[in-house]
Write an enzyme that holds these catalytic residues in place. Structure first.
Site, PDB file in Angstrom:
ATOM      1  N   CYS A 274       0.850  -1.195   0.000  1.00  0.00           N
ATOM      2  CA  CYS A 274       0.000   0.000   0.000  1.00  0.00           C
ATOM      3  C   CYS A 274       0.886   1.246   0.000  1.00  0.00           C
ATOM      4  O   CYS A 274       1.610   1.483   0.975  1.00  0.00           O
ATOM      5  CB  CYS A 274      -0.914  -0.005   1.221  1.00  0.00           C
ATOM      6  SG  CYS A 274      -1.761   1.569   1.495  1.00  0.00           S
TER       7      CYS A 274
ATOM      8  N   CYS B 194       0.112   3.693   2.835  1.00  0.00           N
ATOM      9  CA  CYS B 194       0.616   3.175   4.120  1.00  0.00           C
ATOM     10  C   CYS B 194       2.126   3.383   4.216  1.00  0.00           C
ATOM     11  O   CYS B 194       2.652   3.700   5.292  1.00  0.00           O
ATOM     12  CB  CYS B 194       0.314   1.680   4.257  1.00  0.00           C
ATOM     13  SG  CYS B 194      -1.434   1.281   4.009  1.00  0.00           S
TER      14      CYS B 194
ATOM     15  N   ASP C 124      30.610  20.354 -24.534  1.00  0.00           N
ATOM     16  CA  ASP C 124      32.060  20.374 -24.622  1.00  0.00           C
ATOM     17  C   ASP C 124      32.402  19.863 -26.021  1.00  0.00           C
ATOM     18  O   ASP C 124      31.599  19.150 -26.632  1.00  0.00           O
ATOM     19  CB  ASP C 124      32.648  19.452 -23.547  1.00  0.00           C
ATOM     20  CG  ASP C 124      34.120  19.197 -23.764  1.00  0.00           C
ATOM     21  OD1 ASP C 124      34.872  20.179 -23.883  1.00  0.00           O
ATOM     22  OD2 ASP C 124      34.513  18.019 -23.834  1.00  0.00           O
TER      23      ASP C 124
ATOM     24  N   ASP D  16      32.691  15.497 -21.042  1.00  0.00           N
ATOM     25  CA  ASP D  16      33.329  14.219 -20.702  1.00  0.00           C
ATOM     26  C   ASP D  16      34.673  14.347 -20.001  1.00  0.00           C
ATOM     27  O   ASP D  16      35.227  13.361 -19.540  1.00  0.00           O
ATOM     28  CB  ASP D  16      33.523  13.375 -21.968  1.00  0.00           C
ATOM     29  CG  ASP D  16      34.697  13.869 -22.803  1.00  0.00           C
ATOM     30  OD1 ASP D  16      34.893  15.104 -22.856  1.00  0.00           O
ATOM     31  OD2 ASP D  16      35.410  13.036 -23.385  1.00  0.00           O
TER      32      ASP D  16
ATOM     33  N   ASP E 222      35.427  19.522 -17.367  1.00  0.00           N
ATOM     34  CA  ASP E 222      33.980  19.735 -17.525  1.00  0.00           C
ATOM     35  C   ASP E 222      33.229  19.563 -16.210  1.00  0.00           C
ATOM     36  O   ASP E 222      32.059  19.943 -16.110  1.00  0.00           O
ATOM     37  CB  ASP E 222      33.397  18.744 -18.551  1.00  0.00           C
ATOM     38  CG  ASP E 222      33.925  18.988 -19.953  1.00  0.00           C
ATOM     39  OD1 ASP E 222      34.146  20.162 -20.295  1.00  0.00           O
ATOM     40  OD2 ASP E 222      34.118  18.010 -20.690  1.00  0.00           O
TER      41      ASP E 222
END
Length: 686
Positions: free
Chosen positions: A11, A14, A388, A583, A587
């Protein structure tokens, strides 16, 4: 925080209440329940007290460190109860008599108690804790009130069909949990460690670096490593989303979680399990499913007010009209009960998080890993992307195309000293210089003489070889050390080299644009992205060439802090969330500052740690896929929200008009929840 499995959690409302109750306890620092995976993340000073609290308040729940085997759900009791109920109603209408009526009444009472056992017990537990707006309590009140106004058959039918709906709901939730659980169960659970001529079964977590493991056909590679014996095909789709098997042989790098398809392999362990690719995939998916989106937070807050509001409306429908002589109390109480039947917000509380988790799952199967479901929301709002250049828009496979010596030095000297300075670097440009040195000079004696290596972010490197200082980098690097140099050509990436403060020449390096870059930007425009920008630390000429090919603005020769500043200006110009894709190590600051940072899978570890999304297959086309997944997920979630609220509003109006009956109103509650849940599962196929 410690992770525990919660058993019998079916639930969502709940689960939310239990989470709130646990966080109110003095001995609990933080409690977080992931309903979709049935896990509790707990930071507590007294675990035994927490167990006792859960046992007292939710007796049907239990905690354990390990996941228990799933118990199959049986339809037999449900079918038997419905059959008895329908049979009793049929007999009552075919053979009406005082005796039959009394007998059927007893049977209906038993059916009511049997089918409503969980509701009745749950209602009393909730009332004991003062939870008067608990779903079970409201259902009990509604059915007892129906008895009081003489609607015996409907009262029992409500409980029977509500229980049937709850059973189907539990079944649907269990299936959706199973689908989500599959995402975090891609990790291997066994490894065969080679000790002499014998194989020992161990957990992947127990492997150590340089251990030798044997991977049989049909089994998964336990950790990242290198093949030392054998040749085979590996299925890496759990990691990269790519369905094409990968050929591996001796000295091939392999990733933990890859499935061995063809022949036995012997692999030398290179990373501990916690640092391996598959562990990171599992952690990211787990992390994403633990987090709540803004929409989910709103629904959680909304549901706390929705139920009392509907209860108040139902009460007004039941009481006010009779007071103004608009009908009998029995008639209007019945109409109020119809409205009361749609007072539970389960359709929203269940479908919204499952929709988001499904989106996360769909992305992970395509090699796109998210660190939070909030990312899906932000992706649908963005109109701007900055990239980049090197390794993101370009292949990052560099090649030395020219060496230009200066001041009386030879090409061999320029290349030798450049390679010397770059020896400890893993940057693609450094690797290309080292490769050229190996091919041209066949000389690696300098490898043992490097010390005082230092990398200056966004500029280059300096290192000491014996007592000589070598500097290699861009023009900013030379200016930093006040080294005079001659102008260099405008085409390609240039690495200047200085030896003991004397400029000795430069190396020209080329890079190629990725094959799917142009198509990617075209498809992103079709997805609604309007603004593109390249932010590069490379020189202007190299960056401008790529930008002209792709048709977007650019900024070149940027240091990491400058890149972050320019990105901030780019984002503020369009006054909307912006994405940054990168990458490299340089960066990382920009990825961390972006609304959504996307790290390419072959990039540096730091860039992937800073990113909100990691693209494991390194393909730019994945950017288009993740935007499509985000938009489909948002669409499905809002379909559920509008559908659920719309149907419930209709039943409130129909109840007010006296058109809908109680058992029909059950559809407005459980039926809508099932439909919304089924719709949410569509996000897994996004």
């Amino acid at each position: 925080m410690q992770e525990y499995h919660i058993h019998n959690l079916d639930c969502p409302d709940c689960a939310a209440k239990l989470e709130r109750d646990l966080n109110k306890l003095d001995y609990v620092k933080k409690a977080q329940i992931n309903f979709s995976t049935s896990k509790l993340f707990l930071d507590t000073s007294d675990f035994e007290k927490v167990k006792a609290f859960i046992k007292q308040n939710e007796p049907h729940l239990s905690l354990s460190f390990k996941e228990a085997a799933e118990k199959p759900l049986s339809f037999t009791p449900l079918i038997a109860t419905i059959a008895v109920f329908l049979g009793a109603i049929l007999i009552l209408h075919l053979e009406p008599s005082p005796f039959i009526e009394k007998a059927v009444f007893v049977v209906l009472a038993l059916v009511y108690l049997i089918s409503g056992k969980d509701v009745i017990l749950g209602a009393f537990r909730g009332l004991r804790k003062g939870q008067f707006f608990d779903e079970n309590a409201l259902m009990l009140i509604a059915t007892i009130a129906a008895f009081c106004v003489g609607a015996y058959e409907e009262s029992v039918s409500i409980m029977v069909f509500y229980s049937a709906g709850e059973f189907l709901q539990i079944l649907a939730i269990a299936r959706s949990k199973k689908s989500l659980k599959a995402l975090v169960d891609v990790a291997p659970n066994l490894a065969y460690l080679k000790k002499g001529d014998t194989l020992v079964s161990v957990a992947p977590e127990d492997l150590r670096i340089n251990d030798i493991v044997v991977v049989k056909v049909g089994e998964k590679v336990p950790v990242d490593g290198v093949v030392i014996k054998g040749e085979s095909l590996l299925d890496e789709r759990a990691l990269s989303g790519e369905s094409m098997p990968v050929n591996v042989s001796e000295r091939s790098k392999v990733l933990g979680g890859s499935l061995n398809l063809k022949a036995v392999l012997e692999i030398q362990v290179e990373k501990l399990y916690k640092d391996s690719s598959i562990a990171k995939v599992v952690d990211l998916v787990q992390q994403a499913t633990n987090e709540k989106s803004e929409t989910e937070k709103f629904i959680t807050k909304f549901s706390r007010y929705y139920t009392p509001s509907v209860l108040f409306i139902a009460l007004m429908i039941a009481v006010l009209p009779p007071l103004f002589s608009m009908g009998s109390f029995d008639e209007w109480i019945y109409r109020g009960l119809v409205a009361l039947m749609v007072s539970c917000p389960c359709a929203l509380v269940i479908s919204v998080p499952l929709g988001y988790f499904g989106g996360v799952g769909a992305a992970s199967r395509k090699g796109i890993l998210m660190k939070g479901v909030h990312v899906l929301e932000v992706l649908t709002q963005t109109k701007s992307i900055a990239f980049d250049k090197t390794g993101t828009l370009t292949k990052g496979v560099f090649k030395v195309v020219d060496i230009v010596p200066q001041n009386g030095h030879s090409k061999e000297e320029v290349l030798h000293y450049a390679s010397c300075s770059q020896l400890l670097s893993t940057h693609p440009i450094a690797l290309s210089i080292q490769k050229a040195c190996e091919e041209m000079l066949k000389d690696d004696k300098h490898q043992h003489d490097i010390k005082n290596y230092e990398e200056l972010s966004g500029m280059g490197v300096k290192a000491q070889c014996h007592t000589d200082l070598i500097i290699a980098g861009n023009e900013k690097m030379l200016d930093q050390f006040h080294i005079a140099h001659s102008p260099s050509p405008e085409n390609g990436t240039i690495v200047h080299v200085a030896f003991n403060q004397t400029y000795i020449g430069y190396i020209v390096i080329s890079d190629e644009i990725k094959d799917d870059a142009i198509e990617c930007l075209r498809d992103l425009k079709a997805q609604g992205i309007e603004n593109f920008c390249i932010l590069s630390g490379d020189r202007k000429s190299a960056t401008e060439s790529i930008a002209r090919t792709l048709g977007c603005e650019y900024h070149a020769s940027l240091l990491p802090e400058e890149k972050t500043s320019v990105f901030k200006t780019f984002k503020e110009r369009y006054k909307a969330p912006a994405i940054f894709v990168g990458d490299g190590i340089n960066d990382a600051p920009t990825l961390a500052s972006a609304d959504v940072g996307i790290g390419m899978g072959k990039g540096s570890e730091l860039s992937k740690q800073s990113a909100d999304i990691v693209i494991t297959n390194d393909s730019l086309s994945s950017l288009v896929k993740v935007l499509a997944i985000a938009k489909k997920t948002k669409s499905i979630i809002w379909q559920n929200i509008l559908f659920a609220l719309g149907i419930k509003a209709v039943f409130i109006v129909l109840g007010l008009m006296g058109v809908a009956s109680l058992w029909e109103a059950v559809f407005g509650d459980v039926g809508v929840t099932l439909l919304a849940l089924a719709n949410s599962m569509r996000t897994m196929r996004a």
